[in-house]
Design a protein around this motif. Structure first.
Motif, mmCIF file in Angstrom:
data_model
loop_
_atom_site.group_PDB
_atom_site.id
_atom_site.type_symbol
_atom_site.label_atom_id
_atom_site.label_comp_id
_atom_site.label_asym_id
_atom_site.label_seq_id
_atom_site.Cartn_x
_atom_site.Cartn_y
_atom_site.Cartn_z
ATOM 1 N N ALA A 178 0.828 -1.208 0.000
ATOM 2 C CA ALA A 178 0.000 0.000 0.000
ATOM 3 C C ALA A 178 0.862 1.258 0.000
ATOM 4 O O ALA A 178 1.754 1.425 0.837
ATOM 5 N N GLY A 179 0.633 2.143 -0.971
ATOM 6 C CA GLY A 179 1.342 3.407 -1.048
ATOM 7 C C GLY A 179 2.773 3.308 -1.537
ATOM 8 O O GLY A 179 3.552 4.243 -1.359
ATOM 9 N N VAL A 180 3.125 2.186 -2.169
ATOM 10 C CA VAL A 180 4.503 1.960 -2.618
ATOM 11 C C VAL A 180 4.548 1.980 -4.143
ATOM 12 O O VAL A 180 3.746 1.294 -4.798
ATOM 13 N N ASN A 181 5.496 2.738 -4.717
ATOM 14 C CA ASN A 181 5.606 2.738 -6.174
ATOM 15 C C ASN A 181 6.155 1.398 -6.654
ATOM 16 O O ASN A 181 6.743 0.640 -5.893
ATOM 17 N N ARG A 182 5.983 1.127 -7.933
ATOM 18 C CA ARG A 182 6.295 -0.212 -8.454
ATOM 19 C C ARG A 182 7.771 -0.563 -8.315
ATOM 20 O O ARG A 182 8.123 -1.716 -8.057
ATOM 21 N N THR A 183 8.660 0.421 -8.458
ATOM 22 C CA THR A 183 10.094 0.140 -8.351
ATOM 23 C C THR A 183 10.461 -0.308 -6.941
ATOM 24 O O THR A 183 11.129 -1.338 -6.754
ATOM 25 N N LEU A 184 10.009 0.441 -5.943
ATOM 26 C CA LEU A 184 10.302 0.070 -4.561
ATOM 27 C C LEU A 184 9.538 -1.188 -4.151
ATOM 28 O O LEU A 184 10.011 -1.947 -3.299
ATOM 29 N N LEU A 185 8.380 -1.412 -4.762
ATOM 30 C CA LEU A 185 7.629 -2.622 -4.442
ATOM 31 C C LEU A 185 8.404 -3.871 -4.857
ATOM 32 O O LEU A 185 8.432 -4.870 -4.126
ATOM 33 N N ARG A 186 9.025 -3.822 -6.028
ATOM 34 C CA ARG A 186 9.844 -4.957 -6.463
ATOM 35 C C ARG A 186 11.005 -5.196 -5.493
ATOM 36 O O ARG A 186 11.347 -6.340 -5.201
ATOM 37 N N LYS A 187 11.607 -4.089 -5.003
ATOM 38 C CA LYS A 187 12.691 -4.215 -4.038
ATOM 39 C C LYS A 187 12.179 -4.822 -2.734
ATOM 40 O O LYS A 187 12.838 -5.688 -2.131
ATOM 41 N N LEU A 188 11.005 -4.371 -2.279
ATOM 42 C CA LEU A 188 10.415 -4.898 -1.056
ATOM 43 C C LEU A 188 10.133 -6.392 -1.187
ATOM 44 O O LEU A 188 10.417 -7.181 -0.270
ATOM 45 N N GLU A 189 9.593 -6.790 -2.327
ATOM 46 C CA GLU A 189 9.342 -8.216 -2.573
ATOM 47 C C GLU A 189 10.643 -9.014 -2.500
ATOM 48 O O GLU A 189 10.690 -10.106 -1.908
ATOM 49 N N GLU A 190 11.680 -8.466 -3.113
ATOM 50 C CA GLU A 190 12.983 -9.140 -3.126
ATOM 51 C C GLU A 190 13.519 -9.330 -1.707
ATOM 52 O O GLU A 190 14.037 -10.409 -1.363
ATOM 53 N N LYS A 191 13.399 -8.300 -0.862
ATOM 54 C CA LYS A 191 13.919 -8.387 0.498
ATOM 55 C C LYS A 191 13.118 -9.388 1.334
ATOM 56 O O LYS A 191 13.696 -10.145 2.128
ATOM 57 N N ILE A 192 11.800 -9.401 1.169
ATOM 58 C CA ILE A 192 10.977 -10.373 1.890
ATOM 59 C C ILE A 192 11.365 -11.793 1.478
ATOM 60 O O ILE A 192 11.537 -12.681 2.324
ATOM 61 N N ALA A 193 11.513 -12.005 0.181
ATOM 62 C CA ALA A 193 11.874 -13.330 -0.318
ATOM 63 C C ALA A 193 13.240 -13.761 0.201
ATOM 64 O O ALA A 193 13.438 -14.934 0.567
ATOM 65 N N THR A 194 14.193 -12.845 0.266
ATOM 66 C CA THR A 194 15.532 -13.174 0.753
ATOM 67 C C THR A 194 15.505 -13.509 2.242
ATOM 68 O O THR A 194 16.150 -14.478 2.686
ATOM 69 N N LEU A 195 14.779 -12.742 3.020
ATOM 70 C CA LEU A 195 14.670 -13.028 4.451
ATOM 71 C C LEU A 195 14.035 -14.394 4.690
ATOM 72 O O LEU A 195 14.421 -15.126 5.607
ATOM 73 N N HIS A 196 13.079 -14.738 3.869
ATOM 74 C CA HIS A 196 12.424 -16.034 3.983
ATOM 75 C C HIS A 196 13.361 -17.159 3.564
ATOM 76 O O HIS A 196 13.537 -18.155 4.274
ATOM 77 N N ARG A 197 13.995 -16.986 2.424
ATOM 78 C CA ARG A 197 14.806 -18.057 1.832
ATOM 79 C C ARG A 197 16.134 -18.255 2.555
ATOM 80 O O ARG A 197 16.540 -19.399 2.823
ATOM 81 N N GLU A 198 16.808 -17.158 2.908
ATOM 82 C CA GLU A 198 18.163 -17.262 3.434
ATOM 83 C C GLU A 198 18.250 -17.134 4.949
ATOM 84 O O GLU A 198 19.232 -17.588 5.543
ATOM 85 N N ARG A 199 17.242 -16.521 5.564
ATOM 86 C CA ARG A 199 17.331 -16.291 7.009
ATOM 87 C C ARG A 199 16.215 -16.982 7.794
ATOM 88 O O ARG A 199 16.134 -16.820 9.015
ATOM 89 N N GLY A 200 15.371 -17.712 7.099
ATOM 90 C CA GLY A 200 14.390 -18.554 7.773
ATOM 91 C C GLY A 200 13.193 -17.848 8.370
ATOM 92 O O GLY A 200 12.503 -18.415 9.220
ATOM 93 N N TYR A 201 12.907 -16.633 7.927
ATOM 94 C CA TYR A 201 11.736 -15.927 8.446
ATOM 95 C C TYR A 201 10.451 -16.601 7.968
ATOM 96 O O TYR A 201 10.380 -17.099 6.837
ATOM 97 N N THR A 202 9.461 -16.590 8.827
ATOM 98 C CA THR A 202 8.100 -16.991 8.457
ATOM 99 C C THR A 202 7.245 -15.725 8.399
ATOM 100 O O THR A 202 7.296 -14.895 9.306
#
Length: 256
Positions: A178-202
């Protein structure tokens, strides 16, 4: 990791959550979708401890936390973000991160007077961790910027960074797009995916951006009228006639 069992939340004569039950497995990114008024945010508030349910139970890592205060849940690694970021707008981005870790030595008046070397050491360690978090988020250039001056997307990244400064095990993300432009949204998605994949976040995330849900989430849970309507992978949930009916407000035949 998380089990919600027959939750009911009444506000006077209005029932926002109606015998809702679901499970979240450790190591997953679970998407929570549904039309406005489906009860998603109310459910989040109950899980996080901002609200106590009328009836039902919340179990986290095998422990019944239904009546546990939100700060106690935080210390157990259950952390949430908000649709509208709750940054300390007059503090710098770096300071917003440094103040997150609980029970810091500098919070004690005694330690500040008589254990100042230890206080300085802990503060330096916290600052290093904050800088590492900023580098991960690609926000190092904004370390000394007041948090209130950030864009919507940068504030969402900062909120994600604040969860990283805790010992978070389960993170509830309330409409991160919500309220995030598409460029930063892609970055946010990438960071969430990395935290999940590499650091074990749920993660559990409430989201209306179906592209984000499709990219990140499995399983996906659709709520309507305070209940779980359907659960499964994105393709299964998207094609379910009940989901079309809930979103479009039409009968199944009309939606088809």
């Amino acid at each position: 990791m998380l089990e919600v069992d027959s939750l009911v939340m009444d506000f006077g004569g209005f029932r926002a959550v109606d015998r809702c039950s679901l499970k979240v497995e450790e190591g997953t990114i679970t998407g929570l979708i549904g039309p406005n008024g489906a009860g998603k945010t109310t459910l989040f508030n109950i899980i996080a401890g901002a609200l106590f349910p009328t009836s039902g139970h919340v179990r986290y890592r095998g422990e019944d936390i239904t009546g546990l205060a939100s700060d106690r849940r935080f210390h157990k690694g259950l952390v949430r973000t908000f649709q509208i970021p709750h940054e300390f707008h007059r503090l710098t981005v770096l300071e917003n991160l440094m103040m997150v870790p609980p029970q810091q030595a500098g919070e004690s008046l005694f330690a500040n007077w008589f254990q100042w070397r230890r206080v300085k050491g802990v503060e330096a360690q916290t600052e290093r961790r904050a800088h590492e978090t900023l580098r991960f988020l690609e926000l190092s250039h904004l370390a000394q910027e007041r948090a209130g001056n950030l864009s919507g997307g940068q504030k969402k990244l900062l909120e994600l960074g604040r969860t990283m400064m805790t010992d978070a095990k389960l993170v509830l993300l309330d409409e991160p797009a919500a309220g995030v432009n598409r460029t930063l949204l892609r970055k946010l998605e990438e960071k969430i995916a990395t935290l999940h994949r590499e650091r074990g976040y749920t993660f559990i995330l409430i989201e209306h951006d179906m592209e984000m849900i499709e990219k990140l989430c499995d399983p996906v849970i659709c709520m309507a009228e305070g209940r779980v309507l359907v659960e499964g992978d994105f393709a299964h949930v998207r094609s379910d006639p009940r989901v079309l009916e809930a979103y479009l407000g039409e009968t199944t035949g009309e939606a088809a």
